[in-house]
Design an enzyme around this catalytic site. Structure first.
Site, PDB file in Angstrom:
ATOM      1  N   GLY A  85      -7.725   3.504   4.283  1.00  0.00           N
ATOM      2  CA  GLY A  85      -7.296   4.502   3.306  1.00  0.00           C
ATOM      3  C   GLY A  85      -5.817   4.346   3.023  1.00  0.00           C
ATOM      4  CG  LEU A  86      -2.222   4.901  -0.307  1.00  0.00           C
ATOM      5  CD1 LEU A  86      -1.602   3.516  -0.096  1.00  0.00           C
ATOM      6  CD2 LEU A  86      -2.048   5.339  -1.768  1.00  0.00           C
ATOM      7  N   GLY A  87      -2.255   5.983   3.029  1.00  0.00           N
ATOM      8  CA  GLY A  87      -1.473   7.117   3.519  1.00  0.00           C
ATOM      9  C   GLY A  87      -0.331   7.409   2.558  1.00  0.00           C
ATOM     10  CG  ASP A 146      -4.341  10.899   5.599  1.00  0.00           C
ATOM     11  OD1 ASP A 146      -5.135  11.774   5.984  1.00  0.00           O
ATOM     12  OD2 ASP A 146      -3.159  10.836   6.002  1.00  0.00           O
ATOM     13  CG  HIS A 186      -0.408  18.023   9.853  1.00  0.00           C
ATOM     14  ND1 HIS A 186       0.009  17.894   8.552  1.00  0.00           N
ATOM     15  CD2 HIS A 186       0.062  16.917  10.487  1.00  0.00           C
ATOM     16  CE1 HIS A 186       0.693  16.766   8.413  1.00  0.00           C
ATOM     17  NE2 HIS A 186       0.752  16.170   9.576  1.00  0.00           N
ATOM     18  N   PRO A 239     -14.590   5.272   4.067  1.00  0.00           N
ATOM     19  CG  PRO A 239     -14.232   4.925   1.800  1.00  0.00           C
ATOM     20  CD  PRO A 239     -14.396   6.016   2.810  1.00  0.00           C
ATOM     21  CE  LYS A 244      -3.056  13.945   7.952  1.00  0.00           C
ATOM     22  NZ  LYS A 244      -2.402  13.359   6.777  1.00  0.00           N
ATOM     23  N   GLY A 258     -22.939  12.146   9.613  1.00  0.00           N
ATOM     24  CA  GLY A 258     -23.625  11.264   8.679  1.00  0.00           C
ATOM     25  C   GLY A 258     -22.829  10.898   7.437  1.00  0.00           C
ATOM     26  CB  VAL A 259     -19.853  12.436   5.840  1.00  0.00           C
ATOM     27  CG1 VAL A 259     -18.749  12.042   4.874  1.00  0.00           C
ATOM     28  CG2 VAL A 259     -20.565  13.706   5.363  1.00  0.00           C
ATOM     29  CE1 TYR A 279       2.169  14.205   6.113  1.00  0.00           C
ATOM     30  CE2 TYR A 279       0.570  12.927   4.868  1.00  0.00           C
ATOM     31  CZ  TYR A 279       1.098  13.326   6.076  1.00  0.00           C
ATOM     32  OH  TYR A 279       0.562  12.845   7.242  1.00  0.00           O
TER      33      TYR A 279
HETATM   34  P1  NDP Z   1       2.603   3.070   8.486  1.00  0.00           P
HETATM   35  O1  NDP Z   1       2.274   2.434   9.786  1.00  0.00           O
HETATM   36  O2  NDP Z   1       1.569   3.145   7.452  1.00  0.00           O
HETATM   37  O3  NDP Z   1       3.897   2.312   7.908  1.00  0.00           O
HETATM   38  C1  NDP Z   1       4.472   2.697   6.698  1.00  0.00           C
HETATM   39  C2  NDP Z   1       5.771   1.920   6.540  1.00  0.00           C
HETATM   40  O4  NDP Z   1       5.485   0.533   6.459  1.00  0.00           O
HETATM   41  C3  NDP Z   1       6.520   2.268   5.289  1.00  0.00           C
HETATM   42  O5  NDP Z   1       7.906   2.197   5.589  1.00  0.00           O
HETATM   43  C4  NDP Z   1       6.110   1.164   4.308  1.00  0.00           C
HETATM   44  O6  NDP Z   1       7.135   0.969   3.351  1.00  0.00           O
HETATM   45  C5  NDP Z   1       5.973  -0.020   5.229  1.00  0.00           C
HETATM   46  N1  NDP Z   1       4.926  -0.979   4.843  1.00  0.00           N
HETATM   47  C6  NDP Z   1       3.730  -0.705   4.282  1.00  0.00           C
HETATM   48  N2  NDP Z   1       2.997  -1.826   4.144  1.00  0.00           N
HETATM   49  C7  NDP Z   1       3.755  -2.829   4.624  1.00  0.00           C
HETATM   50  C8  NDP Z   1       3.548  -4.230   4.749  1.00  0.00           C
HETATM   51  N3  NDP Z   1       2.397  -4.768   4.359  1.00  0.00           N
HETATM   52  N4  NDP Z   1       4.545  -4.975   5.287  1.00  0.00           N
HETATM   53  C9  NDP Z   1       5.711  -4.403   5.677  1.00  0.00           C
HETATM   54  N5  NDP Z   1       5.964  -3.086   5.583  1.00  0.00           N
HETATM   55  C10 NDP Z   1       4.995  -2.298   5.075  1.00  0.00           C
HETATM   56  O7  NDP Z   1       3.236   4.483   8.838  1.00  0.00           O
HETATM   57  P2  NDP Z   1       2.986   5.993   8.416  1.00  0.00           P
HETATM   58  O8  NDP Z   1       3.728   6.783   9.424  1.00  0.00           O
HETATM   59  O9  NDP Z   1       3.263   6.234   6.995  1.00  0.00           O
HETATM   60  O10 NDP Z   1       1.438   6.258   8.710  1.00  0.00           O
HETATM   61  C11 NDP Z   1       0.430   6.038   7.738  1.00  0.00           C
HETATM   62  C12 NDP Z   1      -0.158   7.346   7.269  1.00  0.00           C
HETATM   63  O11 NDP Z   1      -0.669   8.094   8.365  1.00  0.00           O
HETATM   64  C13 NDP Z   1       0.836   8.303   6.628  1.00  0.00           C
HETATM   65  O12 NDP Z   1       1.247   7.914   5.334  1.00  0.00           O
HETATM   66  C14 NDP Z   1       0.064   9.583   6.678  1.00  0.00           C
HETATM   67  O13 NDP Z   1      -0.940   9.595   5.669  1.00  0.00           O
HETATM   68  C15 NDP Z   1      -0.540   9.481   8.083  1.00  0.00           C
HETATM   69  N6  NDP Z   1       0.326  10.118   9.103  1.00  0.00           N
HETATM   70  C16 NDP Z   1      -0.169  11.225   9.748  1.00  0.00           C
HETATM   71  C17 NDP Z   1       0.551  11.877  10.702  1.00  0.00           C
HETATM   72  C18 NDP Z   1      -0.036  13.054  11.378  1.00  0.00           C
HETATM   73  O14 NDP Z   1       0.678  13.767  12.095  1.00  0.00           O
HETATM   74  N7  NDP Z   1      -1.312  13.323  11.200  1.00  0.00           N
HETATM   75  C19 NDP Z   1       1.913  11.423  11.082  1.00  0.00           C
HETATM   76  C20 NDP Z   1       2.341  10.241  10.385  1.00  0.00           C
HETATM   77  C21 NDP Z   1       1.560   9.619   9.458  1.00  0.00           C
HETATM   78  P3  NDP Z   1       6.819   0.801   1.762  1.00  0.00           P
HETATM   79  O15 NDP Z   1       6.221   2.091   1.263  1.00  0.00           O
HETATM   80  O16 NDP Z   1       8.179   0.512   1.181  1.00  0.00           O
HETATM   81  O17 NDP Z   1       5.859  -0.359   1.627  1.00  0.00           O
END
Ligand code: NDP
Length: 295
Positions: free
Chosen positions: A16-18, A43, A106, A13, A73, A9-10, A48
């Protein structure tokens, strides 16, 4: 903005910002920018090394903590019942908050699965104690979920997995849905297909894909926006990472257009079935070398 409702139920959004690979010195600014643009979901992860800066960005933004969904995580070296209870203290201590909205494991450790189960049982305790509003997992394949569900009581609310047009894991999405688990996409704009690092430079970047470019042009949007929209319209949570203010804003500007069924089908057809990231069934020894510092 759209909210997704978790199996308890939570609400969460959708976008989110990774912050994976966001350098600590840039993370607070990125979080501050994102919250000002309208994001209400962050996130991060113990591994990290930037939970402290995520908390700093939250406070810098002036946005009320209760308005933001904060997810982190537990890293594998903190798996085990008591260790994972303590991992919660480390995470909240660094973030500077009392409770978490979502705490997830994780990744599974198939070779030490009893440890993974013990860690998850600690998450169940934290949930029962009201310290976390929801619990979940990451990088769990359907067979890992089956093993987990056989030994635990609370169905994970979320399974965060690699998911972008070149690796969509339909089998994982189907298993998640069958259990009532929300699929959350990591690398939702294909970061793993193009970012530099130990993953290699030869891979084909989904950001350069001709089909995505064509669909983006048809909507006057960017490839990243089209990939995020594809995830949102299929009911997923997406957590794009950026530390660049323009791209942070761009990745949130995805609520004013709609992909047609034909466009969605064309993106679905790009799946290669080849993962970009590590195989959850083959954890490398390096994972166990990373210790998570105290708060
Ligand atoms: P993303 O698919 O979010 O891509 C991130 C890359 O894209 C960065 O190099 C960023 O560079 C670039 N970017 C961002 N926005 C744009 C845009 N609009 N146009 C062009 N390039 C862009 O990859 P992530 O692997 O970071 O995945 C997102 C999130 O997922 C992570 O940050 C993390 O929170 C999570 N994650 C979790 C994992 C797990 O094992 N649970 C593993 C990997 C990720 P810049 O910063 O220069 O914009």
């Amino acid at each position: 903005m759209i909210d997704l409702t978790l199996n308890n139920g939570v609400t969460l959004p959708t976008v989110g910002l990774g912050v994976f690979q966001s350098p600590p010195e840039e993370t607070a600014a990125a979080v501050d920018t994102a919250l000002r643009v309208g994001y209400r979901h962050l996130d991060t992860a113990a591994a990290y090394g930037n939970e402290r800066e995520v908390g700093e960005g939250l406070r810098r933004s002036g946005v009320n903590r209760d308005e933001v969904f904060i997810e982190t995580k537990v890293w594998v070296t903190d798996y085990g019942y008591n260790q994972t209870l303590h991992a919660f203290e480390k995470a909240t201590g660094k973030l500077g908050i009392d409770a978490l909205d979502l705490l997830i494991l994780h990744q599974p450790i198939p070779t030490r699965f009893e440890n993974t189960i013990a860690a998850y049982k600690a998450l169940e305790t934290l949930l029962a104690d009201g310290k976390v509003r929801a619990i979940g997992v990451s990088n769990f394949m359907p067979h890992h979920l089956d093993r987990l569900l056989a030994k635990t009581n609370v169905v994970p609310a979320v399974n965060q997995v690699e998911l972008h047009p070149y690796f969509a894991q339909p089998d994982v999405q189907t298993a998640n849905a069958a259990h009532g688990i929300l699929t959350q996409a990591w690398s939702p704009i294909g970061g793993i297909t193009f970012y530099p690092g130990p993953w290699g430079d030869e891979r084909r970047s989904v950001m350069q894909d001709a089909t995505i470019a064509e669909i983006a042009a048809a909507h006057g949007k960017s490839p990243a926006q089209v990939m995020l929209r594809w995830g949102i319209q299929q009911g997923r949570s997406v957590i794009p990472k950026s530390t660049n203010p323009t791209r942070i804003a761009e990745n949130f500007d995805v609520f004013d257009f709609e992909l047609s069924e034909e466009h969605i089908a064309r993106i679905d057809a790009l799946d290669t079935g080849v993962r970009g990231g590590p195989d959850p069934d083959k954890p490398s020894d390096a994972l166990f070398a990373r210790e998570i510092a105290e708060a």
